[in-house]
Design an enzyme around this catalytic site. Structure first.
Site, PDB file in Angstrom:
ATOM      1  N   SER A 193       0.852  -1.265  -0.194  1.00 25.78           N
ATOM      2  CA  SER A 193       0.061  -0.136  -0.043  1.00 25.78           C
ATOM      3  C   SER A 193       0.873   1.321   0.050  1.00 25.78           C
ATOM      4  CB  SER A 193      -0.909  -0.023   1.045  1.00 25.78           C
ATOM      5  OG  SER A 193      -0.323   0.241   2.451  1.00 25.78           O
ATOM      6  N   MET A 228      10.646  -6.420   4.332  1.00 28.28           N
ATOM      7  CA  MET A 228      10.579  -7.385   5.608  1.00 28.28           C
ATOM      8  C   MET A 228      11.897  -8.117   6.030  1.00 28.28           C
ATOM      9  SD  MET A 228       8.205  -5.987   6.668  1.00 28.28           S
ATOM     10  CE  MET A 228       7.998  -6.284   8.547  1.00 28.28           C
ATOM     11  N   ARG A 229      13.048  -7.522   5.262  1.00 31.04           N
ATOM     12  CA  ARG A 229      14.359  -8.278   5.392  1.00 31.04           C
ATOM     13  C   ARG A 229      15.463  -7.173   5.850  1.00 31.04           C
ATOM     14  NH1 ARG A 229      16.756 -12.483   2.444  1.00 31.04           N
ATOM     15  NH2 ARG A 229      14.817 -13.142   2.008  1.00 31.04           N
ATOM     16  N   ILE A 230      16.288  -7.753   6.852  1.00 33.01           N
ATOM     17  CA  ILE A 230      17.401  -6.717   7.389  1.00 33.01           C
ATOM     18  C   ILE A 230      18.533  -6.737   6.431  1.00 33.01           C
ATOM     19  CG2 ILE A 230      18.863  -6.330   9.418  1.00 33.01           C
ATOM     20  CD1 ILE A 230      16.824  -7.680  11.260  1.00 33.01           C
ATOM     21  N   HIS A 242       8.520   3.584   8.801  1.00 34.85           N
ATOM     22  CA  HIS A 242       8.583   2.489   9.819  1.00 34.85           C
ATOM     23  C   HIS A 242       7.286   2.981  10.588  1.00 34.85           C
ATOM     24  CE1 HIS A 242       9.843  -0.187  12.889  1.00 34.85           C
ATOM     25  NE2 HIS A 242       9.352   0.672  13.669  1.00 34.85           N
ATOM     26  N   GLU A 256      22.475   0.264  11.119  1.00 34.15           N
ATOM     27  CA  GLU A 256      21.647  -0.460  12.261  1.00 34.15           C
ATOM     28  C   GLU A 256      20.102  -0.366  12.081  1.00 34.15           C
ATOM     29  OE1 GLU A 256      21.466   0.908  17.080  1.00 34.15           O
ATOM     30  OE2 GLU A 256      22.933   1.984  15.716  1.00 34.15           O
TER      31      GLU A 256
HETATM   32  C1  GAR Z   1       3.797  -0.813   6.612  1.00 42.20           C
HETATM   33  O1  GAR Z   1       2.990  -0.511   7.801  1.00 42.20           O
HETATM   34  C2  GAR Z   1       5.412  -0.522   6.997  1.00 42.20           C
HETATM   35  O2  GAR Z   1       5.636   0.867   7.866  1.00 42.20           O
HETATM   36  C3  GAR Z   1       5.655  -1.521   7.767  1.00 42.20           C
HETATM   37  O3  GAR Z   1       5.169  -2.737   7.155  1.00 42.20           O
HETATM   38  C4  GAR Z   1       3.803  -2.195   6.373  1.00 42.20           C
HETATM   39  C5  GAR Z   1       3.823  -2.386   5.024  1.00 42.20           C
HETATM   40  O4  GAR Z   1       2.760  -1.982   4.618  1.00 42.20           O
HETATM   41  N1  GAR Z   1       7.234  -1.903   7.623  1.00 42.20           N
HETATM   42  C6  GAR Z   1       7.921  -2.328   8.515  1.00 42.20           C
HETATM   43  O5  GAR Z   1       7.488  -2.624   9.575  1.00 42.20           O
HETATM   44  C7  GAR Z   1       9.442  -2.279   8.660  1.00 42.20           C
HETATM   45  N2  GAR Z   1      10.034  -2.323   9.389  1.00 42.20           N
HETATM   46  P1  GAR Z   1       2.490  -1.974   2.910  1.00 42.20           P
HETATM   47  O6  GAR Z   1       3.170  -3.293   2.362  1.00 42.20           O
HETATM   48  O7  GAR Z   1       1.006  -2.100   2.644  1.00 42.20           O
HETATM   49  O8  GAR Z   1       3.186  -0.751   2.638  1.00 42.20           O
END
Ligand code: GAR
Length: 225
Positions: free
Chosen positions: A19, A96-98, A115, A149
């Site tokens: 999104s 979602m990968r570091i 974030h 980090e």
């Molecule tokens: C969002 O809330 C983003 O901030 C979070 O994942 C979601 C992805 O939603 N990201 C993290 O947590 C990264 N640390 P989306 O795929 O609908 O944009």
């Protein structure tokens, strides 16, 4: 294209729904937008955002880690997939990968992330659940530069809301997501119009170091552009 005629290609990295990616694609198509989305790359073939990007006519590549490949092997694949699009900026949008230090350093100063918390509060996962469990009065979202980090790079902009009695994890996540969709395009616009930069580990906006992230105000956002 930026107002001064510079091209600012952005590669968006996703892992899921996309999104925020959609918000960036849509904003990039506004007449006054200084950037374009050159490609979307996902580390998960099943990411719903890939189909969304393709429907919107954006080059979208699924690049899952090949079986047995280690992290540094995968990061060099990813680095090549990104580099061949010659981006000015990489926007992590639910990726979602570091990322390891060599990868981040390869694109130093050119990676932003959104974030779902008011960093430095609640880095990592399950931010909404943790904000509720902690009894926080406020919660929100942050756009920050990515440094080696995790979730600790210089913050650029934050949007906050008051947690209310009706908020459960899902409702709160939805409210915060709406804010993410407002602040992420704004930060990308700032970067691509040359207003925002990372220098010597600090975020600079309009030539001044940010001592604290810009606080998003929905009513002022049109003016802030
Ligand atoms: C969002 O809330 C983003 O901030 C979070 O994942 C979601 C992805 O939603 N990201 C993290 O947590 C990264 N640390 P989306 O795929 O609908 O944009």
């Amino acid at each position: 294209m930026s107002p001064d005629g510079r091209d600012c290609p952005v590669v968006v990295l996703i892992s899921g729904r996309g999104s925020n990616m959609r918000a960036l694609i849509e904003d990039s198509r506004a007449v006054d937008s200084p950037y374009r989305i050159a490609a979307v790359v996902s580390d998960r073939a099943s990411a719903a955002g890939l189909a969304v990007a393709r429907e919107l006519g954006v080059d979208a590549e699924a690049l899952p880690p090949p079986a047995g490949m280690d992290r540094s092997g995968y990061e060099s694949l990813l680095e090549k997939a990104i580099a061949r699009r010659r981006p000015a900026l990489i926007a992590l949008a639910g990726f979602m990968r570091i990322l390891s230090a060599p990868f981040v350093e390869a694109f130093s100063g050119r990676v932003l992330n959104v974030h779902p918390s008011l960093l430095p509060r609640h880095p990592g996962l399950h931010t909404h659940r943790r904000a509720l469990a902690a009894g926080d009065a406020e919660h929100g979202a942050t756009v920050h530069f990515v440094t080696p980090e995790l979730d600790a790079g210089p913050a650029v902009i934050q949007a906050r809301l008051r947690i209310d009695a009706q908020d459960d994890e899902e409702r709160l996540a939805g409210r915060v997501l709406g804010l993410e969709h407002r602040i992420y395009p704004l930060a990308v616009r700032w970067f691509c119009s040359g207003r925002l930069a990372l220098r010597e580990g600090r975020a600079f906006l309009d030539g001044h170091p940010l001592t604290a992230p810009v606080q998003f105000d929905a009513e002022l956002s049109a003016a802030a552009r």
